[in-house]
Design a protein around this motif. Structure first.
Motif, PDB file in Angstrom:
ATOM      1  N   ALA A  14       0.889  -1.113  -0.010  1.00  0.00           N
ATOM      2  CA  ALA A  14       0.000   0.146  -0.003  1.00  0.00           C
ATOM      3  C   ALA A  14       0.961   1.198  -0.204  1.00  0.00           C
ATOM      4  O   ALA A  14       0.674   2.091  -0.726  1.00  0.00           O
ATOM      5  CB  ALA A  14      -0.980  -0.045   1.093  1.00  0.00           C
ATOM      6  N   LEU A  15       1.684   1.295   0.715  1.00  0.00           N
ATOM      7  CA  LEU A  15       2.828   2.433   0.910  1.00  0.00           C
ATOM      8  C   LEU A  15       3.648   2.605  -0.397  1.00  0.00           C
ATOM      9  O   LEU A  15       3.425   3.825  -0.907  1.00  0.00           O
ATOM     10  CB  LEU A  15       3.801   2.123   1.966  1.00  0.00           C
ATOM     11  N   VAL A  16       4.016   1.722  -1.191  1.00  0.00           N
ATOM     12  CA  VAL A  16       4.773   1.516  -2.471  1.00  0.00           C
ATOM     13  C   VAL A  16       3.692   2.267  -3.508  1.00  0.00           C
ATOM     14  O   VAL A  16       3.773   3.098  -4.378  1.00  0.00           O
ATOM     15  CB  VAL A  16       5.312   0.185  -2.813  1.00  0.00           C
ATOM     16  N   SER A  17       2.296   1.585  -3.435  1.00  0.00           N
ATOM     17  CA  SER A  17       1.414   2.090  -4.343  1.00  0.00           C
ATOM     18  C   SER A  17       1.245   3.801  -4.208  1.00  0.00           C
ATOM     19  O   SER A  17       0.886   4.298  -5.124  1.00  0.00           O
ATOM     20  CB  SER A  17       0.241   1.146  -4.166  1.00  0.00           C
ATOM     21  N   THR A  18       1.019   3.855  -3.047  1.00  0.00           N
ATOM     22  CA  THR A  18       0.559   5.382  -2.670  1.00  0.00           C
ATOM     23  C   THR A  18       1.818   6.221  -3.158  1.00  0.00           C
ATOM     24  O   THR A  18       1.524   7.199  -3.600  1.00  0.00           O
ATOM     25  CB  THR A  18       0.529   5.405  -1.196  1.00  0.00           C
ATOM     26  N   TRP A  19       3.084   5.769  -3.051  1.00  0.00           N
ATOM     27  CA  TRP A  19       4.214   6.622  -3.472  1.00  0.00           C
ATOM     28  C   TRP A  19       4.297   6.804  -5.078  1.00  0.00           C
ATOM     29  O   TRP A  19       4.295   7.554  -5.637  1.00  0.00           O
ATOM     30  CB  TRP A  19       5.590   5.936  -2.999  1.00  0.00           C
ATOM     31  N   LEU A  20       3.907   5.752  -5.731  1.00  0.00           N
ATOM     32  CA  LEU A  20       3.921   5.517  -7.120  1.00  0.00           C
ATOM     33  C   LEU A  20       2.876   6.518  -7.700  1.00  0.00           C
ATOM     34  O   LEU A  20       3.273   7.157  -8.566  1.00  0.00           O
ATOM     35  CB  LEU A  20       3.829   4.214  -7.673  1.00  0.00           C
ATOM     36  N   VAL A  21       1.558   6.354  -7.001  1.00  0.00           N
ATOM     37  CA  VAL A  21       0.482   7.306  -7.610  1.00  0.00           C
ATOM     38  C   VAL A  21       0.857   8.826  -7.391  1.00  0.00           C
ATOM     39  O   VAL A  21       0.727   9.446  -8.144  1.00  0.00           O
ATOM     40  CB  VAL A  21      -0.775   6.718  -7.068  1.00  0.00           C
ATOM     41  N   ALA A  22       1.491   9.057  -6.260  1.00  0.00           N
ATOM     42  CA  ALA A  22       1.778  10.326  -5.823  1.00  0.00           C
ATOM     43  C   ALA A  22       2.971  10.977  -6.285  1.00  0.00           C
ATOM     44  O   ALA A  22       2.960  12.098  -6.707  1.00  0.00           O
ATOM     45  CB  ALA A  22       2.071  10.507  -4.244  1.00  0.00           C
ATOM     46  N   GLY A  23       4.009  10.016  -6.932  1.00  0.00           N
ATOM     47  CA  GLY A  23       4.951  10.488  -7.476  1.00  0.00           C
ATOM     48  C   GLY A  23       4.839  10.619  -8.959  1.00  0.00           C
ATOM     49  O   GLY A  23       5.716  11.171  -9.745  1.00  0.00           O
ATOM     50  N   ALA A  24       3.841  10.065  -9.461  1.00  0.00           N
ATOM     51  CA  ALA A  24       3.611  10.037 -11.125  1.00  0.00           C
ATOM     52  C   ALA A  24       3.244  11.523 -11.549  1.00  0.00           C
ATOM     53  O   ALA A  24       2.378  12.122 -10.921  1.00  0.00           O
ATOM     54  CB  ALA A  24       2.676   9.286 -11.244  1.00  0.00           C
ATOM     55  N   THR A  25       3.727  11.835 -12.613  1.00  0.00           N
ATOM     56  CA  THR A  25       3.310  13.117 -13.320  1.00  0.00           C
ATOM     57  C   THR A  25       2.412  12.753 -14.496  1.00  0.00           C
ATOM     58  O   THR A  25       2.949  12.101 -15.639  1.00  0.00           O
ATOM     59  CB  THR A  25       4.654  13.733 -13.849  1.00  0.00           C
ATOM     60  N   PRO A  26       1.211  13.557 -14.449  1.00  0.00           N
ATOM     61  CA  PRO A  26       0.366  13.054 -15.741  1.00  0.00           C
ATOM     62  C   PRO A  26       1.118  13.551 -16.908  1.00  0.00           C
ATOM     63  O   PRO A  26       1.653  14.622 -17.093  1.00  0.00           O
ATOM     64  CB  PRO A  26      -0.983  13.848 -15.281  1.00  0.00           C
ATOM     65  N   ALA A  27       0.756  12.798 -17.982  1.00  0.00           N
ATOM     66  CA  ALA A  27       1.398  13.436 -19.552  1.00  0.00           C
ATOM     67  C   ALA A  27       0.999  14.832 -19.807  1.00  0.00           C
ATOM     68  O   ALA A  27       1.712  15.432 -20.419  1.00  0.00           O
ATOM     69  CB  ALA A  27       0.814  12.429 -20.468  1.00  0.00           C
ATOM     70  N   SER A  28      -0.180  15.297 -19.254  1.00  0.00           N
ATOM     71  CA  SER A  28      -0.353  16.574 -19.675  1.00  0.00           C
ATOM     72  C   SER A  28      -0.020  17.691 -18.657  1.00  0.00           C
ATOM     73  O   SER A  28      -0.408  18.948 -18.787  1.00  0.00           O
ATOM     74  CB  SER A  28      -2.096  16.844 -19.923  1.00  0.00           C
ATOM     75  N   ALA A  29       0.748  17.211 -17.813  1.00  0.00           N
ATOM     76  CA  ALA A  29       1.288  18.367 -16.620  1.00  0.00           C
ATOM     77  C   ALA A  29       2.183  19.323 -17.492  1.00  0.00           C
ATOM     78  O   ALA A  29       2.917  18.870 -18.248  1.00  0.00           O
ATOM     79  CB  ALA A  29       2.117  17.517 -15.508  1.00  0.00           C
ATOM     80  N   ALA A  30       1.823  20.695 -16.823  1.00  0.00           N
ATOM     81  CA  ALA A  30       2.861  21.664 -17.584  1.00  0.00           C
ATOM     82  C   ALA A  30       4.171  21.827 -16.722  1.00  0.00           C
ATOM     83  O   ALA A  30       4.082  21.509 -15.489  1.00  0.00           O
ATOM     84  CB  ALA A  30       2.128  22.990 -17.478  1.00  0.00           C
ATOM     85  N   GLY A  31       5.114  21.936 -17.607  1.00  0.00           N
ATOM     86  CA  GLY A  31       6.503  22.263 -16.979  1.00  0.00           C
ATOM     87  C   GLY A  31       6.685  23.665 -16.252  1.00  0.00           C
ATOM     88  O   GLY A  31       5.672  24.456 -16.062  1.00  0.00           O
ATOM     89  N   PRO A  32       7.840  24.062 -15.930  1.00  0.00           N
ATOM     90  CA  PRO A  32       7.996  25.588 -15.321  1.00  0.00           C
ATOM     91  C   PRO A  32       7.570  26.736 -16.253  1.00  0.00           C
ATOM     92  O   PRO A  32       7.225  27.609 -15.732  1.00  0.00           O
ATOM     93  CB  PRO A  32       9.524  25.494 -15.056  1.00  0.00           C
ATOM     94  N   CYS A  33       7.478  26.336 -17.417  1.00  0.00           N
ATOM     95  CA  CYS A  33       6.974  27.345 -18.446  1.00  0.00           C
ATOM     96  C   CYS A  33       5.684  27.346 -18.970  1.00  0.00           C
ATOM     97  O   CYS A  33       5.125  28.243 -19.438  1.00  0.00           O
ATOM     98  CB  CYS A  33       8.062  27.304 -19.835  1.00  0.00           C
ATOM     99  N   GLY A  34       4.915  26.394 -18.517  1.00  0.00           N
ATOM    100  CA  GLY A  34       3.647  26.323 -18.916  1.00  0.00           C
ATOM    101  C   GLY A  34       3.546  25.204 -19.906  1.00  0.00           C
ATOM    102  O   GLY A  34       4.515  24.538 -20.354  1.00  0.00           O
ATOM    103  N   SER A  35       2.296  24.791 -20.339  1.00  0.00           N
ATOM    104  CA  SER A  35       1.725  23.743 -21.095  1.00  0.00           C
ATOM    105  C   SER A  35       2.484  23.943 -22.650  1.00  0.00           C
ATOM    106  O   SER A  35       2.427  25.137 -23.121  1.00  0.00           O
ATOM    107  CB  SER A  35       0.345  23.447 -21.280  1.00  0.00           C
ATOM    108  N   GLY A  36       2.884  22.960 -23.152  1.00  0.00           N
ATOM    109  CA  GLY A  36       3.222  23.006 -24.614  1.00  0.00           C
ATOM    110  C   GLY A  36       4.815  23.310 -24.610  1.00  0.00           C
ATOM    111  O   GLY A  36       5.305  23.149 -25.831  1.00  0.00           O
ATOM    112  N   TYR A  37       5.565  23.535 -23.668  1.00  0.00           N
ATOM    113  CA  TYR A  37       6.983  23.780 -23.658  1.00  0.00           C
ATOM    114  C   TYR A  37       7.698  22.349 -23.248  1.00  0.00           C
ATOM    115  O   TYR A  37       7.086  21.428 -22.449  1.00  0.00           O
ATOM    116  CB  TYR A  37       7.400  24.625 -22.520  1.00  0.00           C
ATOM    117  N   SER A  38       8.739  22.070 -24.299  1.00  0.00           N
ATOM    118  CA  SER A  38       9.589  21.070 -23.902  1.00  0.00           C
ATOM    119  C   SER A  38      10.921  21.523 -23.676  1.00  0.00           C
ATOM    120  O   SER A  38      11.413  22.446 -24.222  1.00  0.00           O
ATOM    121  CB  SER A  38       9.866  20.166 -24.994  1.00  0.00           C
TER     122      SER A  38
END
Length: 137
Positions: A14-38
């Protein structure tokens, strides 16, 4: 004994599962400059000698804009000290965007519309890095 072992195993899972879910970044997450920046570049500040920081450069191909930020490295990370970043078109007489101050985390982000080459300047404490014709595109 078996019950304790099963409970410990379930608790660990349960602890590992929680860590994996909390640490996962959604594919659509914006970086420091905003969405659409690589991220297209990472540079040590300064270019040689004792490293004080990192300059990161991002690009948004649909907007044709670059973005940059500077953050501390090692003992300069997470501590208040001079952090600065500037971005502009190569050969221009003025920076299109600049941020300079006494920051704990980072300077920027700063942006420029740049269908051509860009110029960048970064500073962390006494370390400075400048690129005059970078990320030509």
């Amino acid at each position: 004994m078996r019950t304790r072992s099963k409970i410990a195993t379930l608790a660990s899972a349960a602890l590992v599962s929680t860590w994996l879910v909390a640490g996962a970044t959604p594919a659509s997450a914006a970086g420091p400059c905003g969405s659409g920046y690589s991220r297209v570049g990472v540079y040590a500040v300064p270019a040689s000698g004792a490293r004080t920081g990192t300059l990161e450069v991002y690009y948004n191909s649909s907007a044709r804009k670059n973005c940059a930020l500077t953050y501390g490295y090692g003992s300069y990370a997470g501590r208040v000290n001079r952090k600065a970043v500037a971005i502009g078109l190569s050969g221009a007489s003025k920076w299109a965007g600049a941020d300079n101050g006494m920051y704990a985390q980072y300077a920027g982000p700063v942006y420029v519309y740049a269908p051509g080459c860009i110029a960048l300047r970064a500073q962390v404490a006494g370390g400075v890095r400048q690129l005059n014709e970078a990320h030509c595109g």
